[in-house]
Design a protein around this motif. Structure first.
Motif, PDB file in Angstrom:
ATOM      1  N   ARG A 227     102.579  36.800  48.975  1.00 18.33           N
ATOM      2  CA  ARG A 227     101.511  37.792  49.189  1.00 18.33           C
ATOM      3  C   ARG A 227     100.614  37.385  50.372  1.00 18.33           C
ATOM      4  N   LEU A 228     101.239  37.378  51.538  1.00 20.18           N
ATOM      5  CA  LEU A 228     100.519  36.974  52.745  1.00 20.18           C
ATOM      6  C   LEU A 228     100.439  38.149  53.702  1.00 20.18           C
ATOM      7  N   ASP A 229      99.415  38.077  54.508  1.00 20.07           N
ATOM      8  CA  ASP A 229      99.219  39.122  55.502  1.00 20.07           C
ATOM      9  C   ASP A 229      99.985  38.805  56.773  1.00 20.07           C
ATOM     10  N   SER A 230     100.025  37.512  57.085  1.00 15.77           N
ATOM     11  CA  SER A 230     100.728  37.111  58.304  1.00 15.77           C
ATOM     12  C   SER A 230     101.082  35.634  58.199  1.00 15.77           C
ATOM     13  N   ILE A 231     102.088  35.229  58.975  1.00 20.44           N
ATOM     14  CA  ILE A 231     102.431  33.816  59.067  1.00 20.44           C
ATOM     15  C   ILE A 231     102.559  33.476  60.541  1.00 20.44           C
ATOM     16  N   TYR A 232     101.877  32.412  60.924  1.00 19.51           N
ATOM     17  CA  TYR A 232     102.015  31.995  62.314  1.00 19.51           C
ATOM     18  C   TYR A 232     101.942  30.481  62.377  1.00 19.51           C
ATOM     19  N   THR A 233     102.399  29.927  63.481  1.00 15.95           N
ATOM     20  CA  THR A 233     102.350  28.481  63.630  1.00 15.95           C
ATOM     21  C   THR A 233     101.101  28.100  64.410  1.00 15.95           C
ATOM     22  N   ASP A 234     100.620  26.905  64.122  1.00 15.37           N
ATOM     23  CA  ASP A 234      99.391  26.463  64.775  1.00 15.37           C
ATOM     24  C   ASP A 234      99.451  24.948  64.940  1.00 15.37           C
ATOM     25  N   ASP A 235      98.619  24.423  65.790  1.00 17.14           N
ATOM     26  CA  ASP A 235      98.636  22.977  66.017  1.00 17.14           C
ATOM     27  C   ASP A 235      97.694  22.239  65.081  1.00 17.14           C
ATOM     28  N   ASP A 236      96.656  22.926  64.643  1.00 18.17           N
ATOM     29  CA  ASP A 236      95.696  22.276  63.759  1.00 18.17           C
ATOM     30  C   ASP A 236      95.443  23.164  62.551  1.00 18.17           C
ATOM     31  N   VAL A 237      94.995  22.498  61.498  1.00 16.90           N
ATOM     32  CA  VAL A 237      94.606  23.259  60.334  1.00 16.90           C
ATOM     33  C   VAL A 237      93.324  24.000  60.643  1.00 16.90           C
ATOM     34  N   PRO A 238      93.313  25.308  60.552  1.00 15.91           N
ATOM     35  CA  PRO A 238      92.101  26.072  60.885  1.00 15.91           C
ATOM     36  C   PRO A 238      90.970  25.706  59.941  1.00 15.91           C
ATOM     37  N   ALA A 239      89.799  25.769  60.450  1.00 17.06           N
ATOM     38  CA  ALA A 239      88.635  25.422  59.633  1.00 17.06           C
ATOM     39  C   ALA A 239      88.549  26.346  58.435  1.00 17.06           C
ATOM     40  N   GLY A 240      88.244  25.726  57.309  1.00 19.91           N
ATOM     41  CA  GLY A 240      88.043  26.518  56.101  1.00 19.91           C
ATOM     42  C   GLY A 240      89.312  26.944  55.416  1.00 19.91           C
ATOM     43  N   ALA A 241      90.462  26.537  55.954  1.00 25.23           N
ATOM     44  CA  ALA A 241      91.719  26.909  55.324  1.00 25.23           C
ATOM     45  C   ALA A 241      92.043  25.926  54.209  1.00 25.23           C
ATOM     46  N   VAL A 242      92.887  26.378  53.291  1.00 31.97           N
ATOM     47  CA  VAL A 242      93.304  25.542  52.179  1.00 31.97           C
ATOM     48  C   VAL A 242      94.675  24.962  52.495  1.00 31.97           C
ATOM     49  N   SER A 243      94.800  23.643  52.381  1.00 35.25           N
ATOM     50  CA  SER A 243      96.033  22.993  52.807  1.00 35.25           C
ATOM     51  C   SER A 243      96.991  22.717  51.649  1.00 35.25           C
ATOM     52  N   VAL A 244      98.223  22.981  51.928  1.00 36.21           N
ATOM     53  CA  VAL A 244      99.283  22.605  51.008  1.00 36.21           C
ATOM     54  C   VAL A 244     100.350  21.912  51.835  1.00 36.21           C
ATOM     55  N   VAL A 245     100.886  20.827  51.305  1.00 38.07           N
ATOM     56  CA  VAL A 245     101.880  20.094  52.066  1.00 38.07           C
ATOM     57  C   VAL A 245     103.278  20.502  51.629  1.00 38.07           C
ATOM     58  N   LEU A 246     104.080  20.847  52.622  1.00 43.59           N
ATOM     59  CA  LEU A 246     105.467  21.196  52.334  1.00 43.59           C
ATOM     60  C   LEU A 246     106.349  20.423  53.312  1.00 43.59           C
ATOM     61  N   GLY A 247     106.965  19.360  52.824  1.00 45.31           N
ATOM     62  CA  GLY A 247     107.766  18.524  53.702  1.00 45.31           C
ATOM     63  C   GLY A 247     106.898  17.954  54.795  1.00 45.31           C
ATOM     64  N   GLU A 248     107.363  18.089  56.044  1.00 46.92           N
ATOM     65  CA  GLU A 248     106.614  17.531  57.170  1.00 46.92           C
ATOM     66  C   GLU A 248     105.450  18.428  57.569  1.00 46.92           C
ATOM     67  N   ALA A 249     105.453  19.642  57.080  1.00 41.25           N
ATOM     68  CA  ALA A 249     104.476  20.623  57.539  1.00 41.25           C
ATOM     69  C   ALA A 249     103.311  20.768  56.574  1.00 41.25           C
TER      70      ALA A 249
END
Length: 962
Positions: free
Chosen positions: A862-884
RNA sequence: GGUCGAUUAGCUCAGCGGUAGAGCACUACAUUGACAUUGUAGGGGUCACUGGUUCGAUCCCAGUAUCGACCACCA
């Protein structure tokens, strides 16, 4: 289009009829195929299906359907059992309830047996119909009955029984003997040890004083209130204890231990037995235990197994005091025992009261002790069993057991689970002579005719002795035997004819030989019938045509497996082993699978008196046969009983609905596989490659589990695949493809989805035959007709269907979705909210995967968009999946407190786990002794967790700064 | 007395020498989407106890406790 639900009630019967009409249940008789046979444990012909049958036949049907699909030449031999005592009991009760004056006695043997046959014909089809409702795919065209056919001359089932009896007799393995038997006073028949159920009931020990004869006295030690010795008292009586005082009327001695200081000097003296005033000896024997009771034991050789042995050793008289209905004897025997008139003909329990009263009245009652005692009850009649001295036929089980033990020891026959072997040995190694005669009318009549005995060429007329035995398979053969015998042994008699008369009395008249012109000897057949288990023991070969030599016998003996509950290992399994090895010179089956008992929810045995009986037919009506079957199979773990609850059955009913709706989804989306086998190398989409591999793995797991009789694992595997993999993941994953415009992947997906559904139907079929067959047929309506019934399809085999790369990729997709869903749940992100997602530090591979599965990931997470980024955006919630790192942009949507808690909890967990691993990895002994792959695994785990820890710690730090 | 089995989540039970599982029940959220006979997520366990073997034991071994079944015996 399929309806919303599977209508089991409507479909099951029709499907079953179509299978049967098409001959699907018959063996292929393809001689090139492996033969696979199971003989059904024959249910009582007049019985009704209970839960035990339901389990037993469900498991057999799973094995049978599986083997049939594997292309084996499969026979499930069906049949029913005449169940001697049980059936006779039912008919007798019916007569009593009918209120007419008819009873077994007034009808007489022939008419009564006729009535039983009538009842068998009325109700005998019922249980068969009930097995059909369960879906049992027995070959009903070969239905056999342990009693054979009514009135049929040369009936093969009857011939088998007679041949076995006569052969064993001729080999000295069946003999007639006079000894104590367990006598059922209600049915007035002997029963075997196994048919006796010891039960604990309230009772008493009556301590009786037997006055010493001839003025003898002795010193008996006494104890004070503290239990300390307090000298002795002079007694002119000896105390014995009993729980059955009425038997004292038949006492012929009192036994004491020869070393018992108290009674030593009394050995050889006598007591005067009260009431009957008989003088009986005091004997010394090892049997009495000085520690128990008074140390002195009354001996009633005719009515107690132990006393019988003691009596034999000490030369005591055997004095019968009971009639066949367990009343006190009258007439000659009563005279012998000196029984007073007011005891004669009394019921045993009345007599007991009277005996007790007498002892009390005459100051002969030392003590009455109230306690629980074990008493033997007839398992069918429910009345107290009396040991009684009679002539009966016995099988020398000890001799037959030798080979039966050896066959299990050397692995020709294997018990599953293995631990039952021990039970089998325990019993077999201490096996007692098997009493096979029953004083009933319903059963195989013993093929023995009696004639007068000959002594030194003279007819023995004393006490009308008809001790000469002619065991023969037919009456004609018996006559021949007898004629030859008398002409040989008593040539002077000039016997020319043998006649068979109805009973002993008529024979007595015929054989009077007072006139010299009597050239005819009369024989009469043994009145008794054989124990039901005598014929059941032949079941594995009698049903296949033995003693004839048939193709079926050659093909299907020995059977593959016998499926049964442990409670008839002794009754049935052991005896089939003995008779099979004796007459077929081979084991009757390779495996014996012992399954559980079915108990109610609370673990109680189901019984009518407890009112906790669950009727399988009611459950089938309510939930469908498939649900009941699956519920039983899923709980059939080895070595434990099944507690059946409707909740669970309901759950599997829901499973059929789930499958049904999945099929409906496939149908709506034109997912079908009309083009036969699939070639996995031509399938392009990873999701399709993956599901094909999952099918292969599941199929393998199911086959292995069934072959190992692990029905719960097998049913578990197909359940999980169908619901948790196919429905929950695969169908969701392919929705974008099915709804998309890309023609090629769409076509491939439709075909693969249809194929998987077909394979599910096959894999599930042995467990849920009805719903799968129904779907197989209904789904076929949309396309070219398919090749016959689902039940006749080949069990699939998949070689090279697995694809490691696709598996890895799809694992990643599944984990991606699960992780995002998980974090959304914890942080209470509303289901309707569709945040964006940044993938940070993704590898090339990850980026490719993102590309390929973008639609699915957005949809399922249930996502609006998926994109790649170099840094974790401020205020985002992090989940680790493998190396990413997956960064969910939900800053304004979430509860910061909850996110902090989540991260803290996860971090603490990781730290703990990593600590544990570090400890392990710093242990030199571990490094030295553990297998390298385990060490490597630990290193890998540590690396993964440490990486995740770092990322989450960063995320936590960032959250704190906001 | 002998034999066998059991003891794992609130319940019913799988499992296993290397990260503790299912179903049901429970909690939260979702509703005209194949399916509410539904979906998503979550909480919940000193694997009866005590020793031993092992680098490592819920798992193997021994013992204890409790429960159950079967067999035998009971004056």
């Amino acid at each position: 289009m399929l309806d919303q639900f599977f209508n089991a009630a409507e479909a099951e019967q029709q499907i079953y009829e179509r299978w049967e009409d098409a001959g699907c249940f018959k063996p292929s008789m393809d001689t090139s195929a492996e033969a696979y046979a199971i003989v059904i444990p024959p249910p009582n012909v007049t019985g009704v299906l209970h839960m035990g049958h339901a389990l037993n036949n469900t498991l057999q049907d799973i094995l049978i359907r599986f083997a049939r699909m594997q292309g084996k030449n499969v026979l499930w031999q069906a049949g029913t059992d005449h169940a001697g005592i049980a059936t006779q009991m039912v008919v007798e009760r019916q007569l009593a309830e009918a209120g007419s004056n008819e009873s077994r006695a007034t009808l007489g043997r022939e008419a009564f047996v006729d009535r039983v046959w009538q009842w068998k014909e009325e109700s005998g089809g019922k249980i068969v119909g009930q097995l059909k409702r369960l879906g049992a795919s027995c070959d009903w065209s070969r239905l056999r009955f342990t009693m054979g056919e009514r009135g049929a001359e040369d009936d093969q089932m009857q011939a088998a029984v007679r041949k076995v009896f006569v052969d064993l007799y001729n080999d000295g393995l069946i003999y007639r003997d006079k000894r104590l038997v367990n006598w059922d006073p209600h049915f007035q028949t002997a029963i075997s040890d196994l048919e006796v159920e010891p039960k604990e009931v309230k009772g008493h020990y009556w301590h009786l004083r037997y006055p010493l004869a001839d003025g003898v006295t002795y010193e008996h030690p006494v104890f004070d209130e503290e239990g300390e010795p307090a000298g002795t008292e002079t007694r002119d009586y000896i105390v014995v204890a009993t729980s059955r005082p009425e038997t004292m009327l038949g006492d012929t001695g009192v036994a004491v231990h020869p070393d018992d200081e108290r009674y030593k000097d009394l050995v050889g003296k006598h007591v005067i037995l009260p009431i009957v005033n008989r003088r009986i000896p005091i004997v010394g024997d090892e049997y009495p235990d000085p520690e128990k009771g008074s140390g002195a034991v009354k001996i009633t050789p005719a009515h107690d197994f132990n006393d019988f042995d003691v009596g034999k050793r000490c030369g005591l008289e055997v004095m019968n005091i009971l009639t066949s209905i367990a009343a006190i004897v009258d007439g000659e025997e009563a005279d012998t025992a000196a029984i007073p008139a007011d005891y004669r003909g009394l019921d045993r329990f009345e007599a007991r009261k009277q005996v007790v009263a007498h002892f009390e009245a005459h100051d002969l009652m030392q003590e009455i002790e109230s306690l629980k005692i074990e008493q033997p009850f007839g398992d069918r009649s429910g009345v107290v069993i009396e040991p009684w001295l009679t002539d009966q036929w016995y099988v020398n089980a000890k001799e037959l057991a030798k080979e039966a033990i050896a066959a299990v020891k050397d692995g020709r026959t294997r018990f599953v689970p293995e631990n039952w072997e021990k039970t089998y040995y325990n019993w077999m190694e201490d096996i007692q002579p098997w009493c096979v005669s029953r004083q009933l009318w319903w059963g195989h009549r013993i093929p023995v005719w009696y004639g007068p005995e000959v002594f030194d060429g003279e007819l023995n007329q004393t006490s009308a002795s008809f001790g000469q035995v002619f065991a023969a398979e037919t009456e004609a053969a018996a006559k021949q035997l007898a004629l030859a015998y008398y002409q040989r042994e008593a040539p002077d008699w000039g016997v020319k004819h043998i006649e068979v008369v109805s009973d002993w009395n008529s024979a007595l008249g015929h054989n009077a030989f007072e006139a010299d012109d009597n050239d005819t000897i009369a024989l009469f057949q043994d009145e008794d019938v054989l124990d039901t288990w005598f014929s059941s023991a032949l079941w594995p070969f009698s049903t296949l045509g033995w003693p004839g030599e048939t193709e079926e016998l050659n093909t299907f003996y020995p059977g593959a497996v016998l499926v049964t509950a442990f409670d008839i290992i002794f009754f049935w399994v052991a005896r089939m082993m003995m008779q099979g090895l004796q007459f077929m010179k081979d084991i009757p089956f390779k495996d014996v699978y012992i399954h559980a008992l079915v108990l109610d929810e609370k673990g109680q045995k189901m019984s009518k008196s407890k009112g906790n009986v669950m009727d399988p037919l009611d459950l089938i009506d309510e939930y469908g046969a498939d649900a009941l079957r699956f519920s039983l199979a899923s709980q059939a773990a080895q070595g434990r009983n099944i507690r059946l609850s409707t909740k669970r059955i309901e759950g599997y009913r829901n499973f059929t609905t789930k499958l049904w709706n999945a099929a409906k989804f496939c149908q709506m989306n034109e997912c079908a596989n009309w083009d036969g086998p699939i070639d996995p190398s031509r399938v392009k989409e990873p999701v399709n490659q993956w599901i094909i591999g999952e099918v292969a793995r599941t199929c393998d797991a199911i086959a292995k589990a069934i072959e190992g009789y692990r029905f719960n694992e097998a049913s578990d595997a197909i359940y999980r695949f169908t619901w948790n993999v196919f429905c929950d993941w695969y169908l969701e994953l392919i929705k974008p493809l099915l709804n998309g415009d890309d023609a090629e992947p769409k076509a491939e997906t439709r075909r693969v989805a249809g194929w998987v559904l077909d394979e599910i139907l096959k894999l599930l079929h042995p467990f849920m035959p009805f719903v799968t067959e129904e779907l197989w047929e209904k789904l076929s309506e949309d396309g070219p007709s398919r090749d016959g019934f689902l039940m006749m399809q080949s069990w699939p085999s998949y070689d090279g269907f697995e694809n490691a790369a696709a598996d890895a990729e799809m694992d990643w997709v599944l984990e991606f979705v699960s992780e995002i869903r998980g974090v959304r749940g914890i942080l209470n992100v509303p289901a309707g909210a569709k945040p964006g997602l940044a993938v940070v530090n993704g590898s090339t591979e990850t980026k490719k995967r993102l590309q390929r599965h973008r639609d699915v990931l957005m949809r399922l997470a249930r996502l609006d968009s998926i994109y790649t980024d170099d840094d974790v955006p401020a205020g985002a919630v992090s989940v680790v999946l493998g190396e990413a790192t997956l960064a969910l942009k939900v800053a304004d949507l979430i509860d910061r407190q909850a996110e902090g808690d989540r991260l803290k909890k996860r971090i603490a967990g990781l730290e703990k786990d990593i600590g544990g691993i570090e400890k392990k990895l710093s242990n030199e002994k571990f490094l030295a002794n553990a297998p390298p792959e385990i060490v490597e695994e630990q290193h890998q785990r540590k690396a993964d967790w440490s990486a995740e820890l770092i990322k989450l710690s960063d995320a936590f730090a960032q959250l704190e700064q906001l």
